[in-house]
Design an enzyme around this catalytic site. Structure first.
Site, PDB file in Angstrom:
ATOM      1  N   GLU A  43       0.870  -1.161   0.000  1.00 49.11           N
ATOM      2  CA  GLU A  43       0.000   0.000   0.000  1.00 49.11           C
ATOM      3  C   GLU A  43       0.917   1.223   0.000  1.00 49.11           C
ATOM      4  O   GLU A  43       1.807   1.318   0.850  1.00 49.11           O
ATOM      5  CB  GLU A  43      -0.890   0.006   1.254  1.00 49.11           C
ATOM      6  CG  GLU A  43      -1.873   1.150   1.178  1.00 49.11           C
ATOM      7  CD  GLU A  43      -2.784   1.271   2.387  1.00 49.11           C
ATOM      8  OE1 GLU A  43      -2.761   0.409   3.274  1.00 49.11           O
ATOM      9  OE2 GLU A  43      -3.519   2.277   2.418  1.00 49.11           O
ATOM     10  N   ARG A 268       5.709 -12.603   9.625  1.00 43.13           N
ATOM     11  CA  ARG A 268       6.375 -11.330   9.413  1.00 43.13           C
ATOM     12  C   ARG A 268       7.785 -11.355   9.948  1.00 43.13           C
ATOM     13  O   ARG A 268       8.059 -12.031  10.938  1.00 43.13           O
ATOM     14  CB  ARG A 268       5.705 -10.259  10.279  1.00 43.13           C
ATOM     15  CG  ARG A 268       4.576  -9.636   9.716  1.00 43.13           C
ATOM     16  CD  ARG A 268       3.982  -8.583  10.601  1.00 43.13           C
ATOM     17  NE  ARG A 268       2.929  -8.060   9.782  1.00 43.13           N
ATOM     18  CZ  ARG A 268       3.014  -6.954   9.070  1.00 43.13           C
ATOM     19  NH1 ARG A 268       4.052  -6.175   9.167  1.00 43.13           N
ATOM     20  NH2 ARG A 268       2.049  -6.603   8.272  1.00 43.13           N
ATOM     21  N   LYS A 278       4.607   0.734   9.918  1.00 45.51           N
ATOM     22  CA  LYS A 278       4.669   1.934   9.074  1.00 45.51           C
ATOM     23  C   LYS A 278       4.172   3.159   9.830  1.00 45.51           C
ATOM     24  O   LYS A 278       4.650   4.262   9.595  1.00 45.51           O
ATOM     25  CB  LYS A 278       3.797   1.730   7.836  1.00 45.51           C
ATOM     26  CG  LYS A 278       4.481   0.967   6.725  1.00 45.51           C
ATOM     27  CD  LYS A 278       3.723   1.239   5.434  1.00 45.51           C
ATOM     28  CE  LYS A 278       3.541  -0.021   4.649  1.00 45.51           C
ATOM     29  NZ  LYS A 278       2.580   0.128   3.560  1.00 45.51           N
TER      30      LYS A 278
HETATM   31  P1  ATP Z   1      -0.007  -1.681   6.659  1.00 40.22           P
HETATM   32  O1  ATP Z   1      -0.839  -2.687   5.898  1.00 40.22           O
HETATM   33  O2  ATP Z   1      -0.254  -1.650   8.111  1.00 40.22           O
HETATM   34  O3  ATP Z   1       0.046  -0.333   6.042  1.00 40.22           O
HETATM   35  P2  ATP Z   1       2.174  -3.362   5.932  1.00 40.22           P
HETATM   36  O4  ATP Z   1       3.530  -3.336   6.531  1.00 40.22           O
HETATM   37  O5  ATP Z   1       1.379  -4.606   5.950  1.00 40.22           O
HETATM   38  O6  ATP Z   1       1.464  -2.170   6.616  1.00 40.22           O
HETATM   39  P3  ATP Z   1       1.832  -3.324   3.077  1.00 40.22           P
HETATM   40  O7  ATP Z   1       2.134  -2.223   2.139  1.00 40.22           O
HETATM   41  O8  ATP Z   1       0.439  -3.798   3.155  1.00 40.22           O
HETATM   42  O9  ATP Z   1       2.336  -2.833   4.487  1.00 40.22           O
HETATM   43  O10 ATP Z   1       2.807  -4.537   2.809  1.00 40.22           O
HETATM   44  C1  ATP Z   1       3.081  -5.051   1.535  1.00 40.22           C
HETATM   45  C2  ATP Z   1       3.463  -6.494   1.628  1.00 40.22           C
HETATM   46  O11 ATP Z   1       4.595  -6.654   2.469  1.00 40.22           O
HETATM   47  C3  ATP Z   1       2.350  -7.329   2.222  1.00 40.22           C
HETATM   48  O12 ATP Z   1       2.220  -8.496   1.449  1.00 40.22           O
HETATM   49  C4  ATP Z   1       2.820  -7.624   3.612  1.00 40.22           C
HETATM   50  O13 ATP Z   1       2.316  -8.840   4.032  1.00 40.22           O
HETATM   51  C5  ATP Z   1       4.339  -7.634   3.449  1.00 40.22           C
HETATM   52  N1  ATP Z   1       4.988  -7.253   4.703  1.00 40.22           N
HETATM   53  C6  ATP Z   1       4.770  -6.146   5.429  1.00 40.22           C
HETATM   54  N2  ATP Z   1       5.496  -6.137   6.555  1.00 40.22           N
HETATM   55  C7  ATP Z   1       6.219  -7.282   6.562  1.00 40.22           C
HETATM   56  C8  ATP Z   1       7.157  -7.872   7.461  1.00 40.22           C
HETATM   57  N3  ATP Z   1       7.507  -7.274   8.591  1.00 40.22           N
HETATM   58  N4  ATP Z   1       7.692  -9.060   7.127  1.00 40.22           N
HETATM   59  C9  ATP Z   1       7.345  -9.667   5.982  1.00 40.22           C
HETATM   60  N5  ATP Z   1       6.472  -9.177   5.092  1.00 40.22           N
HETATM   61  C10 ATP Z   1       5.904  -7.995   5.368  1.00 40.22           C
HETATM   62 MG    MG Z   2      -0.670  -4.563   4.924  1.00 44.02          MG
END
Ligand code: ATP
Ligand code: MG
Length: 570
Positions: A43, A268, A278
């Site tokens: 995102e 994660r 984030k």
């Molecule tokens: P949010 O959804 O809270 O804004 P997010 O860290 O999940 O934060 P995204 O942009 O949705 O951000 O993440 C993009 C991809 O990266 C998703 O598929 C998510 O599962 C993966 N991802 C995010 N954080 C991690 C992490 N700490 N370890 C592994 N994969 C991650």
């Molecule tokens: Mg996310």
């Protein structure tokens, strides 16, 4: 079964097997798929961090390994938090990590029209309804893990009324938050995500990619699974928190009768001494606790790049940690270790003096200049050598001098002999101290018979230190870094305190009076070096030919520092 079978991963290619790799291999072997299509779906509401790097390496890496492809898709369903700046940064960071999505750059917002039509389809099937409840009412009726939820009046609206209201929502007739479209599933479902989740909300706001075409926006849950389906994603790899959303994604896809990707969840990445959310990273930036998204202390990919991490090191780290089904915290030292492993092989060695003290060789002829060939990498003769000027007045590290002997300290103190790397053996004859007792000048004599740095009689010299000719060395700024937080888990604070309380006040130290080899002037941003005995350093974007700036990426390990209980250098 298939004409164009994707290739299984090569045995012994360095990759350890893991359950996702095995699942994909089995799907290919069993003929379920002929090729692998994955996606990385950020995102665009912030910069990518090392956790994302794990996901990027996994998705792009598996696609590459099996001869398939990986899409870059922006899951851009919340225009209030998303920005073009983030889209650009994400693309830059994925490319820098070494991955290429080719023409497969997608945006969930490009599917808004299709999603809208599907929403109308669900309304027509009696599977979605417009709800006028306030968010508080929705929440109150949702129930809990142990109590079922209860339906509201709007749940039994006739299809025609739902269609009419939904179309008027799109037409902009209602203010923000006045109504939502909800899936009509089961208010008593054991999984709270299935209790008539919201599909659309009214939001009169422009969108960074879709412009001002919409005033209703799909929720992430309504957009995500269908986006994967539209793109024909074979393996939809996501983090564990989406496990509980999988039944909902399946329900939507079944209700629409469209293609199902296979969703696979993994844990994660969490790292010690840092935060990965984030929201928190945004707070660090917005509240000025760091200098920006690319501050070298940040766990963002841009921060790690500025700190001097290489794509090779980050990819090796991602491979090394593997994937698992259970959440865990990885020691940040493993990440640093991967960088050392990479730079040890590739980084040219240079001399730099971070806290300079003048060393005067009293028996060296004033005005004389010699040149010494110094190896660029003592472990790798193929790296060649460079010429360094040597003269009567030199800069050495303050750490390398003591006014009097100390246990286990073999460097300069009156009466002791050390080697000036690749130059001469010198014996300290005395030190000059300032009013505070700090050594400001060192005097020594050199042994002319030790040219090149070896003792003619084979006598033992326990310590070798580096040096720079005072007339030749160039002033530079060097920034030293430590962990962003003072403890491994920033959340482990007493009740009522926040993670901000354990922000490390000494995470950055800027040294302005450093000296470096003249050959380092003009090195491009991102060029990396090992400053002998001090660590690995990278040229910062703030660097100019008039004033070079280096960041320390990681230290070298130092036995003496451990004995002395000091944090670093020596
Ligand atoms: P949010 O959804 O809270 O804004 P997010 O860290 O999940 O934060 P995204 O942009 O949705 O951000 O993440 C993009 C991809 O990266 C998703 O598929 C998510 O599962 C993966 N991802 C995010 N954080 C991690 C992490 N700490 N370890 C592994 N994969 C991650
Ligand atoms: Mg996310």
């Amino acid at each position: 079964m298939s004409e164009r079978q994707s290739t299984p991963p090569a045995e012994g290619a360095g990759e350890r097997s893991h359950f996702i790799r095995d699942l994909i291999a089995a799907d290919l072997a069993g003929g379920k798929h002929r090729t692998v299509i994955t996606r990385f779906p950020p995102e665009p509401n912030g910069y990518l961090h090392i956790g994302h790097a794990k996901s990027i390496c996994l998705n792009f890496g598996l696609a590459e390994e099996f001869g398939g492809r990986c899409h870059l898709r922006f899951d851009d369903t919340n225009p209030l938090k998303e920005e073009q700046e983030y889209i650009d940064a994400i693309k830059r960071d994925v490319r820098w990590l070494g991955f290429d999505w080719g023409e497969h750059e997608y945006y969930a917002s490009d599917y808004f029209e299709q999603l809208y039509r599907w929403a109308e389809e669900l309304i027509q099937k009696g599977l979605a309804y417009v709800c006028d409840c306030t968010p508080e009412e929705v929440r109150a009726r949702r129930g809990t893990l142990t109590e079922p939820g209860s339906p509201c009046l709007h749940r039994n609206r006739p299809v025609e009324e739902n269609l009419d209201l939904f179309r008027r929502m799109r037409a902009g007739e209602f203010p923000n938050g006045a109504r939502v479209l909800r899936a009509r599933i089961d208010m008593a479902h054991g999984n709270l995500n299935m209790r008539d989740p919201v599909m659309y909300r009214i939001l009169h706001a422009p969108h960074p990619h879709a412009g001002s075409a919409w005033c209703i926006y799909p929720t992430y849950d309504w957009a995500h699974g269908q986006s994967d389906s539209i793109e024909g994603i074979t393996h939809s790899i996501c983090t564990l928190e989406f496990e509980a959303h999988r039944p909902l994604y399946d329900w939507f896809l079944d209700a629409l009768g469209i293609y199902h990707p296979r969703q696979i969840e993994f844990a994660r990445l969490n790292l010690t001494y840092t935060v990965m959310s984030k929201r928190r990273l945004l707070e660090l930036v917005q509240e000025g606790m760091v200098r920006g998204w690319d501050d070298p202390r940040m766990p963002t990919i841009s921060g790690l790049r500025r700190r001097g991490f290489t794509p090779e090191a980050i990819r090796a780290f991602a491979e090394r940690i593997g994937v698992a089904k259970r959440d865990s915290v990885v020691d940040i030292q493993l990440l640093e270790h991967c960088l050392r492993e990479d730079l040890n092989v590739r980084a040219p060695r240079r001399f730099a003096v971070l806290r300079p003290v003048k060393l005067i060789l009293d028996n060296y002829p004033p005005g004389q200049v010699e040149h010494f060939e110094v190896p660029n990498n003592p472990e790798n003769p193929a790296a060649g050598s460079r010429r360094l000027a040597f003269s009567r007045e030199l800069w050495i590290e303050a750490e390398d001098v003591r006014a009097s002997p100390l246990p286990k300290y073999w460097r300069l103190f009156p009466g002791n002999e050390v080697r000036l790397r690749s130059a001469y053996l010198v014996t300290c004859t005395g030190v000059v101290k300032d009013a505070s007792g700090a050594v400001v000048e060192v005097h020594a004599t050199f042994d002319p018979a030790s040219r090149g740095g070896s003792a003619p009689d084979g006598r033992r010299v326990k310590s070798t230190i580096h040096w720079l000719s005072a007339a030749d060395a160039v002033p530079a700024e060097v920034r030293l870094y430590d962990h962003l937080f003072t403890q491994p888990d920033p959340d482990d604070v007493p009740e009522g305190q926040s993670w901000r309380a354990v922000l490390n006040p000494n995470s950055e130290e800027v040294l302005t009076g450093c000296r470096v080899e003249p050959g380092l002037v003009g090195s491009p941003t991102g060029a990396f070096f090992q400053f002998e005995r001090l660590g690995y350093f990278v040229v910062d974007p703030d660097s100019t030919p008039a004033r070079p700036v280096f960041n320390r990426s990681v230290t070298l390990k130092d036995a003496w520092a451990k004995v002395a209980g000091r944090g670093e250098s020596g």
